[in-house]
Every structure is written in C-alpha cells, then in structure tokens.
Design a protein around this motif. Sequence first.
Motif, PDB file in Angstrom:
ATOM      1  N   HIS A  43       0.861  -1.196   0.000  1.00  0.00           N
ATOM      2  CA  HIS A  43       0.000   0.000   0.000  1.00  0.00           C
ATOM      3  C   HIS A  43       0.893   1.241   0.000  1.00  0.00           C
TER       4      HIS A  43
ATOM      5  N   ASP B 127      -0.436   4.533   1.386  1.00  0.00           N
ATOM      6  CA  ASP B 127      -0.810   4.628   2.806  1.00  0.00           C
ATOM      7  C   ASP B 127      -0.024   5.765   3.471  1.00  0.00           C
TER       8      ASP B 127
ATOM      9  N   CYS C  51       0.859  -2.052  -6.358  1.00  0.00           N
ATOM     10  CA  CYS C  51       0.274  -1.183  -5.330  1.00  0.00           C
ATOM     11  C   CYS C  51      -1.202  -1.550  -5.161  1.00  0.00           C
TER      12      CYS C  51
ATOM     13  N   SER D  19      -5.089  -1.438  -3.398  1.00  0.00           N
ATOM     14  CA  SER D  19      -6.016  -0.377  -2.975  1.00  0.00           C
ATOM     15  C   SER D  19      -7.117  -0.913  -2.070  1.00  0.00           C
ATOM     16  N   SER D  20      -7.730   0.011  -1.313  1.00  0.00           N
ATOM     17  CA  SER D  20      -8.770  -0.372  -0.350  1.00  0.00           C
ATOM     18  C   SER D  20     -10.114   0.307  -0.588  1.00  0.00           C
TER      19      SER D  20
ATOM     20  N   THR E 168      -8.001   5.454  -2.504  1.00  0.00           N
ATOM     21  CA  THR E 168      -6.692   4.800  -2.591  1.00  0.00           C
ATOM     22  C   THR E 168      -6.482   4.177  -3.983  1.00  0.00           C
TER      23      THR E 168
END
Length: 255
Positions: free
Chosen positions: A7, A10, A33, A35-36, A40
Amino acid sequence: MIDTHAHLQDEKMLPCDVVIENANKAGVNKIICSSSDIETSKKAVLIANNYECVYATVGVHPEEANTFNETSLKELEKLAEDKKVVAIGEIGLDYHYEFATRETQKSVFIKQINLANKLGLPIVIHTRDASGDTMEILRANLDKLKNGVCIHCFNMSLEILKEIMGYGFYISIGGIVTFNNAKNVLDIVKACDINRLMLETDSPYISPVPFRGGINEPKNVVYSAKKMAELREMLFEDFDKITTDNAMRFFNIKD
Ligand SMILES: [Zn+2]
C-alpha cells in the motif's frame, strides 16, 4: 523480485521516491500497489503512472464495504482502463472487524467479481475469519474467475489450499512466514504448488523479522522470500525466479 501487495499510498509509508529506491537497491524491481477504496485506487493509479516499476490494483476492501455505492463500480471501471491497472483488489470478506455487515460485504465482493470478469482482469482477495463464506462465493462463481484469483496473505486450512490449487488459484505470502508462531503458514509454503506462489509485503503492515512491529516496505520482501526458499529447500535464485515468473504471469505483465 516482485512485491505483489504493497500500500504505497498509505499515509504511514515513507515518500514513494525513497521506498522505491530502497526496493530497487534490494533487488525488488516491481511493486504492485494495492487499494482499499476509491480514493486509494485513484492514488495507486497515479503512483503507477509516475513510476515505471509500479503497477496498480483497484478495488474496495471489505473493511470499506460501507463506502461502496452506485457510482463505485463506474469509477473502478474507469480507473481500470489505465494500462498500469493489473487486477481488481483487494476485495473479499473480513469477519474479524466486521466494519460492514456480512450481507453488505458479500454483495460488494460479488459485484467486484463480476466487474473483474467483465474487464478481463484477475482478482486479489482479502479474507479474514471468513473462510466458509469466501469459499462458498468462489465456488459459486468459478465460471467468472477465469482471469485469475490470488488470495493474498493466505492463511486458510491446508484442505482449502488443496482445493484452490486445484482451481489454479494463486496465493501470496508475506512477513508472517518469518514469525515464530506461524506454523500454519509454514505448512502452506511447503505444501503449495510452487508455480502458484507469489511474494508480498502488505506494506506498511506485517513487517517481517527482524523488523517486526516497524513500518514495512517492499524492500523487506527479501526476508520472507529467503525464509520461504529455505522451507522449500531451494536455492534462493531459483525460488526468486519462479515466484517472479508467477507474478508476471498472474498480473499479465510482459516486460
Ligand atoms: Zn493489503
């Protein structure tokens, strides 16, 4: 070597310039990378466009399932048009925190499985304390999962491992493999199909020993990789090559 789950966007992470330079120096030359949520996901796509070695997954994590609304699918679809987007993720079920109801989580998970299928992309799954329902959804949707499935930070039973290896799913494993109390994960690394195993850090979380408790970065993927190569009784170079090839194949990365 490829860190398939970090992440980078973050807020706990060091600046990308530093993190990526550290990774490259350590021999980690590609980073996916993860994402959430929509925010993001947008950031992941931006970072992937700023750094050649970074690729992005876009998706809404089960912990963020309550933020998923009518427009989320459209936004994800738009973001996924970017050529650096290599999967939909992380998506799945988390009954540990249960920030959203189980019903909401399941519905958001299934909608994103359908989206990935429509877009021809693989999915990256997060599942915690939700093995039963996760497997039920995957079994019921096998025809929509032909573009690939990776269960990240895999820590389910050996029985489920056997089942998903049979479906051709992938798993990724990170820092937990270096912990003393990680017996199940050690058994998983030994029992899995080596051609379905990928490396991850889940940065900035789950730092491997000797950095346990600190902020994790992609460069640290080397520590879990060394431990896994040892468990498989393989030369590090061979283990590195196979798991890198696996990630290139899974995420459909050509160069
Ligand atoms: Zn993650």
